[in-house]
Design a protein around this motif. Structure first.
Motif, short mmCIF file in Angstrom:
data_model
loop_
_atom_site.label_atom_id
_atom_site.label_comp_id
_atom_site.label_asym_id
_atom_site.label_seq_id
_atom_site.Cartn_x
_atom_site.Cartn_y
_atom_site.Cartn_z
N PRO A 125 3.02 -2.08 -17.29
CA PRO A 125 3.32 -0.69 -16.92
C PRO A 125 3.41 -0.51 -15.41
CG PRO A 125 1.01 -0.91 -17.48
CD PRO A 125 1.63 -2.24 -17.77
N ALA A 126 4.07 0.56 -15.01
CA ALA A 126 4.12 0.93 -13.59
C ALA A 126 2.73 1.31 -13.12
CB ALA A 126 5.09 2.08 -13.38
N VAL A 127 2.42 1.03 -11.87
CA VAL A 127 1.11 1.37 -11.30
C VAL A 127 1.29 1.87 -9.88
CG1 VAL A 127 -0.18 -0.30 -12.69
CG2 VAL A 127 0.76 -1.00 -10.47
N THR A 128 0.29 2.63 -9.44
CA THR A 128 0.17 2.97 -8.04
C THR A 128 -0.64 1.86 -7.37
OG1 THR A 128 0.26 5.32 -8.50
CG2 THR A 128 -0.67 4.67 -6.38
N ALA A 129 -0.25 1.48 -6.17
CA ALA A 129 -0.93 0.34 -5.54
C ALA A 129 -0.92 0.47 -4.02
CB ALA A 129 -0.25 -0.97 -5.94
N LEU A 130 -1.93 -0.10 -3.42
CA LEU A 130 -1.90 -0.36 -1.98
C LEU A 130 -1.11 -1.65 -1.80
CD1 LEU A 130 -5.61 0.34 -0.96
CD2 LEU A 130 -3.61 1.76 -0.43
N ALA A 131 -0.18 -1.65 -0.86
CA ALA A 131 0.71 -2.80 -0.75
C ALA A 131 1.11 -3.05 0.69
CB ALA A 131 1.96 -2.58 -1.61
N VAL A 132 1.45 -4.31 0.95
CA VAL A 132 2.05 -4.72 2.22
C VAL A 132 3.31 -5.49 1.86
CG1 VAL A 132 1.85 -6.19 4.26
CG2 VAL A 132 -0.11 -4.82 3.50
N ARG A 199 -5.08 4.44 7.49
CA ARG A 199 -5.05 4.11 8.90
C ARG A 199 -3.66 3.62 9.29
NH1 ARG A 199 -10.54 0.46 9.61
NH2 ARG A 199 -12.09 2.14 9.43
N ALA A 200 -3.34 3.73 10.57
CA ALA A 200 -2.08 3.18 11.06
C ALA A 200 -2.08 1.67 10.83
CB ALA A 200 -1.90 3.49 12.54
N GLY A 201 -1.01 1.15 10.30
CA GLY A 201 -0.92 -0.27 10.01
C GLY A 201 0.14 -0.52 8.97
N ARG A 202 0.10 -1.70 8.38
CA ARG A 202 1.17 -2.07 7.45
C ARG A 202 0.85 -1.79 5.99
NH1 ARG A 202 0.98 -8.71 8.02
NH2 ARG A 202 -1.28 -8.96 7.89
N VAL A 203 -0.39 -1.37 5.67
CA VAL A 203 -0.74 -1.07 4.29
C VAL A 203 -0.17 0.29 3.90
CG1 VAL A 203 -2.60 -0.72 2.63
CG2 VAL A 203 -2.84 -2.45 4.43
N ARG A 204 0.50 0.34 2.76
CA ARG A 204 1.09 1.58 2.26
C ARG A 204 0.65 1.82 0.82
NH1 ARG A 204 1.69 1.95 6.81
NH2 ARG A 204 3.58 2.19 8.07
N LEU A 205 0.61 3.11 0.44
CA LEU A 205 0.38 3.46 -0.96
C LEU A 205 1.75 3.63 -1.60
CD1 LEU A 205 -2.01 4.07 -2.89
CD2 LEU A 205 -1.60 6.49 -2.45
N THR A 206 2.03 2.87 -2.66
CA THR A 206 3.36 2.85 -3.22
C THR A 206 3.30 2.73 -4.74
OG1 THR A 206 5.54 1.80 -3.03
CG2 THR A 206 3.62 0.35 -3.06
#
Length: 283
Positions: A125-132, A199-206
């Motif tokens: 299934p689709a999920v919400t994730a922290l991602a880089v 925080r500022a950086g490359r981690v995004r919630l997607t």
């Protein structure tokens, strides 16, 4: 007492460094001649440079890059010099481990085909994730993934988000075809009512899209993962059910284990016949 100057040929014989190498080391700035004739351009060295030149030769024999050799020779103190050398020795140890793994893998291939791993269908299934997501080469991937996994863990801690599954990664076709592409490493999280501030950086919630997949588990040396890919891809190709989209891997044990355990998920188109094979071996 006057310094004894040595011409480049004499210095080459003393140090076992070729004239070509000495000229190159001068050009890159790691071994400057003691004097250069302004008219002929001939290089001269003094006897005090013999030992540094021999150090350079030994470091090159160990495969140390020239910029690292420069850092060793120009280190401000013994501790800094030792740190640079120790870092290179660690790189050599990793290369040795990779070579040993490659030799073991080749011997296993020569011994005969490996039995096919159990392959199953799964609806992911689709999920919400922290991602880089970042462009990396094949050689960089493992070190990059370990670094990103630590960033994701720290972001989970800071935001209070709850991880809802194992770490995963998305590998587009270009990663295998060109050995360089954007790769996404992600940590699924439980849904939240309000999007947390990151925080500022490359981690995004997607959002990681859901797929139908044929799945095989690789549990062994990372260098042998291609064998599991081969078996899984063959099963998918025999049924002509493969679809476009990134292959994904999930890591139930993270990256801390010495062995490499990954669930490899190949995107497929599910047919009615395939649905009857759910949770059955695709042999």
């Amino acid at each position: 007492m006057a310094t004894t100057l040595l011409n480049i040929g004499e210095f080459s014989r003393m140090t076992h460094l070729s004239v070509k190498a000495l000229r190159h080391y001068h050009d890159v700035g790691i071994l400057e001649p003691a004097a250069i004739d302004p008219h002929s351009g001939y290089r001269s060295y003094n006897a005090d440079q013999v030992t540094p030149a021999q150090v350079i030769r030994r470091l090159r024999d160990l495969g140390m890059p020239l910029d690292s050799i420069g850092a060793v020779l120009n280190a401000p103190d013994l501790a800094a010099r030792n740190r640079e050398i120790a870092a290179h020795l660690q790189r050599m140890e990793r290369q040795l481990e990779q070579t040993q793994a490659a030799v073991s893998g080749l011997r296993a291939l020569l011994a005969g085909p490996a039995p096919r791993p159990e392959i199953r269908f799964r609806t992911i299934p689709a999920v919400t994730a922290l991602a880089v997501a970042q462009v990396v080469t094949v050689e960089e991937t493992m070190d990059w993934a370990v670094e990103v996994a630590a960033e994701l863990a720290e972001t989970l801690r800071v935001t209070g988000l709850v991880q809802a599954g194992p770490l995963g990664a998305l590998f587009p076709g270009e990663f295998f075809e060109l050995e360089r592409s954007e790769v996404t490493l992600f940590a699924p999280v439980e849904p939240v009512a309000q999007t947390p501030r990151l925080r500022a950086g490359r981690v995004r919630l997607t959002k990681i899209t859901g797929i139908e997949a044929a799945v095989a588990v690789h549990d062994g040396p990372a260098g042998d993962v291609d064998r599991t890919y081969g078996a899984l891809g063959t099963s998918v190709a025999e049924r002509a059910i493969g679809v476009d989209g990134p292959i994904r891997e999930y890591y139930p044990d993270g990256f801390e284990s010495e062995s490499y355990r990954a669930e490899i998920c190949w995107p497929v188109f599910r047919t009615g016949a395939d649905c009857q094979l759910q949770n059955q071996n695709m042999e």
